[in-house]
Structures are given as C-alpha cells and as structure tokens.
Design an enzyme around this catalytic site. Structure first.
Site, mmCIF file in Angstrom:
data_model
loop_
_atom_site.group_PDB
_atom_site.id
_atom_site.type_symbol
_atom_site.label_atom_id
_atom_site.label_comp_id
_atom_site.label_asym_id
_atom_site.label_seq_id
_atom_site.Cartn_x
_atom_site.Cartn_y
_atom_site.Cartn_z
ATOM 1 N N HIS A 154 0.813 -1.212 0.000
ATOM 2 C CA HIS A 154 0.000 0.000 0.000
ATOM 3 C C HIS A 154 0.854 1.273 0.000
ATOM 4 O O HIS A 154 0.389 2.348 -0.380
ATOM 5 C CB HIS A 154 -0.940 0.005 1.203
ATOM 6 C CG HIS A 154 -2.287 0.598 0.890
ATOM 7 N ND1 HIS A 154 -2.451 1.703 0.085
ATOM 8 C CD2 HIS A 154 -3.531 0.231 1.268
ATOM 9 C CE1 HIS A 154 -3.743 1.996 -0.012
ATOM 10 N NE2 HIS A 154 -4.423 1.113 0.688
ATOM 11 N N ASP A 368 -8.729 -6.479 -20.213
ATOM 12 C CA ASP A 368 -8.769 -7.572 -21.185
ATOM 13 C C ASP A 368 -7.346 -7.856 -21.650
ATOM 14 O O ASP A 368 -6.720 -7.043 -22.320
ATOM 15 C CB ASP A 368 -9.663 -7.160 -22.361
ATOM 16 C CG ASP A 368 -9.734 -8.218 -23.449
ATOM 17 O OD1 ASP A 368 -9.096 -9.278 -23.321
ATOM 18 O OD2 ASP A 368 -10.432 -7.970 -24.448
#
Length: 423
Positions: A154, A368
């Site tokens: 993070h 994709d």
C-alpha cells in the site's frame, strides 16, 4: 479445491531503469499507509478448446508483457527502504506465481466464496523488508479458467494507481505494444515525506475468523433504493448502498448489545479531481483520504432515509473541505488527521464501527489481456470487518463484498432489506 504452486519467479523490466531514476522518494501521504499488501482478483472463464496449449501461450504472453510494462512502471519492480523512506528502483522484479487448481472455476463463481481458498489464490509476502512490492498470481483451473490476482504494497500506491497499472499491462498483453508513457511518479515533490509518526500501526485484533461475502445490488434495485432513501437530496449509488449496509449493521449491533450504540463510519475517498492543486492526471501513488464521522442515530428514526442523509451529508462536507484546500501542506495535514482518527476507531470496541472502501468508477471490467473481459472482479481477503464496493459487470449495479464473522453472516443475510434488494 487444492491450489498447487507450479512456478514462482521474479519478472524484471525488459529494459534497465536509468540511473537517474533509481531512487524514488515516497510522499508524505504514502508514509501514512499501512505497510501491508492490498489487492484484487480477476476471474476469467475459458473460451474455446485446447486448454493446455492456450494456457501455456497465455502464461508466456503474461510474463513477457509484464516485463515490458514494468519499463514504464519501474518502481513496482523495486524494493522499499524503510530507513530512508524511498523505493530503490533496482529492477529486482515483481513476483510471478503460477498455480494449478483442481476444480472448476464455475463452482467458485456460482457458490460461496471460500475465504481460505481465496487466500490461496492470492498469496502475499509476510513483511515488507526486502520483499517484492507487487505479487502477481495466475491460478489455472481444470476447465482452463483463470483467476489473476494482484497484491501490492500500500505504500507504493492506492487502488486507483494499481487499476491504472493493470489496465496498462492488459493493453500491452492484448495489443502487443510496448509504447507506454510512464506515469507521473513525482507526488513526493508536491507532498514531501517527513518521517511521519502515523507510520506506526497496531496489529490487527485476532480471535475472529472473517468470511468474504458478495451481495449484488442490480441497477434496478439501486434505483428503487434511491427513490426510497432520497426524499429531499440527490444521492449516489455508493451513498445509498453505504446507507443500507449501515442500517443493517446498526440493527444487528442493537440486538447484540441491547442498546443503540453510536455509529462510526470510516469511508475512503479518492482525492483525484477533488482538490484545487496541480496534481497531474497520471499521478501514481497514494492520493486518497479517510472520511470519518460519528453519528448519534435517533432510536425512533432508524429508517433508510435517515441513514442516507447522514452518509450523504458527511461526504458532501468532506468534498467541500478538500475542494477549498489552497496548498499541499494543508491537504496533507487533513489526510494525516483523518488517517489517525480512522486508526483510533479501528481499535475501538466501545462503538459500532463500519468501514467502507469504494472502488466504483475504476475500469476493472475493461481489463482484457486478449481473451475477453473478466466475468467477475473481487477484492482479496483481509482479516477485518470491512465493506468493499465494486461496480458490477451488469450496467449500473454494485457488488458489495463484505467481510463478516459466521454469526454476522447469518444475521446479515436474513435482514429483510438485504433479502429485498440484493441477490
């Protein structure tokens, strides 16, 4: 289902990082972040036959395109140096793990989300020192379906930043192009690090096993909810889901404790586009805040509209405050104060604390790699009660991924509003 590791390796940038980019100071907002890892999973059903040949080609192309993408996203392949509060962009690499799962992906997508299994589908390092900042795990099911997980430190960046990385990687993989522009990695020049005291985090409370549960709000259900909740104000899809979830948690908490305890709501808010500061649109790193509010709800007025007013008012006030920020130091002070407050409430057992993180608006379902868009996107498991909101694949809907104990899960699923508005 059994998950077996087949390959574990480091993927390095396909071209070395220039010497003048080898050290990246983290920003003051990066300093405030938990040193752990966060991430998400992308589920892809199989299309076509010859699974084994297709899988080998896909794995090879995923590795090659990841290496090419890391040239532009070079800090991800480095290592964090805690003593100096910087990332050593040394090209050591991102960890890439390939596993085999002896099961069918549809069994996972259509059934309960087993928390232990999801943990195996998205492993991550224990501790930050010397470990990769990013771990990619490609899980191959017997049917040929894939679950691709991403875990990232993070301190490296927030979910908006990592969504940008995933879309860039998918573009390189799908289009076979490596002409990517590097994001802006200079947030530390706008928000210089100071060695903040807020880097000290207490360990998470143990003793409770949390399960990840998916509640689907369709676009039609959200329209009905907004009509029921917003008689006087115009609220967003995210706000109305937060309001309903808070209403359910308050009902459960009141039944458990025999009284109405104050409600504390902690919500993450992306600051991109919400502050009047010269932040580049392609800035990579952490640029969000926690919005924290304590609500004394009226015991005689616990309807959905009351919760919607409370949630909407809190977020509207926070947006107005950040929109009025005139300089970077004031912005950091506000983020630091809200981070400290959210940490304090996270350790508070005396009040009813509900934490939300909304990823709605991030283009997760556009990722994709060349074999179609994901059938599902989820967050990874964390051992705390937390509500994650992600756009559904169906238009206008929201998936609420909620970490609950077994006892809470049973009560939550039986709530009349949850039965009415979710599937």
């Amino acid at each position: 289902m059994k998950v077996e590791v087949q390959i574990k390796k480091l993927i390095k940038p396909s071209a070395p990082t220039p010497n003048h980019r080898r050290k990246l100071n983290i920003s003051c907002i990066d300093e405030l972040q938990h040193p752990g890892y966060a991430g998400f999973l992308f589920y892809y059903r199989v299309d076509g036959e010859n699974h084994e040949d297709d899988i080998l080609q896909r794995l090879r192309r995923l590795e090659e395109s990841l290496s090419e993408t890391l040239v532009s996203f070079y800090p991800l392949a480095g290592r964090y140096v805690e003593e100096g509060l910087f990332i050593d962009c040394n090209d050591q690499g991102v960890e890439f793990v390939h596993t085999r799962v002896n099961g069918q992906l549809d069994h996972l997508l259509r059934g309960d989300f087993d928390t232990d299994l999801l943990g195996c589908l998205s492993e991550f390092p224990v501790g930050l020192a010397g470990n990769p900042l990013v771990v990619v795990q490609v899980n191959v099911f017997e049917c040929g379906g894939l679950v691709i997980s991403l875990r990232s430190c993070h301190k490296l960046g927030d979910m908006s930043a990592m969504a940008t990385f995933m879309n860039s990687w998918a573009t390189v993989c799908r289009s076979r192009t490596n002409e990517l522009a590097s994001p802006y990695f200079g947030l530390s020049s706008l928000f210089p690090g100071k060695g903040s005291e807020a880097t000290r985090w207490l360990p998470l409370r143990g003793g409770v096993k949390f399960m990840m549960n998916r509640f689907v709000f369709s676009g039609a259900a959200l329209s009905r909810l907004k009509s029921a909740a917003a008689k006087q104000v115009r609220i967003s899809r995210v706000e109305v889901v937060c309001a309903l979830v808070c209403k359910v948690f308050v009902t459960m908490d009141r039944a458990k404790h025999g009284r109405l305890r104050p409600l504390v709501v902690c919500q993450s808010m992306n600051l991109r586009g919400k502050v009047n500061l010269p932040i580049p649109t392609d800035a990579f790193g952490n640029f969000y805040t926690m919005v924290v509010a304590r609500h004394m709800m009226d015991p005689d007025n616990l309807n959905l509209e009351a919760f919607a007013r409370a949630i909407h008012g809190t977020l509207a006030t926070a947006k107005a405050r950040y929109a009025a920020v005139a300089d970077g130091e004031s912005c950091v002070d506000m983020v630091r104060d809200s981070t400290r407050e959210s940490k304090e409430w996270a350790q508070n057992d005396g009040e009813n604390v509900v934490a939300f993180s909304s990823w709605c608006g991030f283009p997760f379902y556009d990722i994709d790699f060349g074999w179609g868009k994901p059938d599902l996107v989820s967050n990874t498991c964390i051992p705390v009660r937390m509500v994650f909101l992600i756009d559904s694949k169906s238009e206008g809907g929201i998936d609420a991924w909620i970490n609950l104990s077994q006892e809470e899960k049973v009560l939550f699923e039986q709530d009349p509003d949850i039965v009415t508005f979710t599937s």
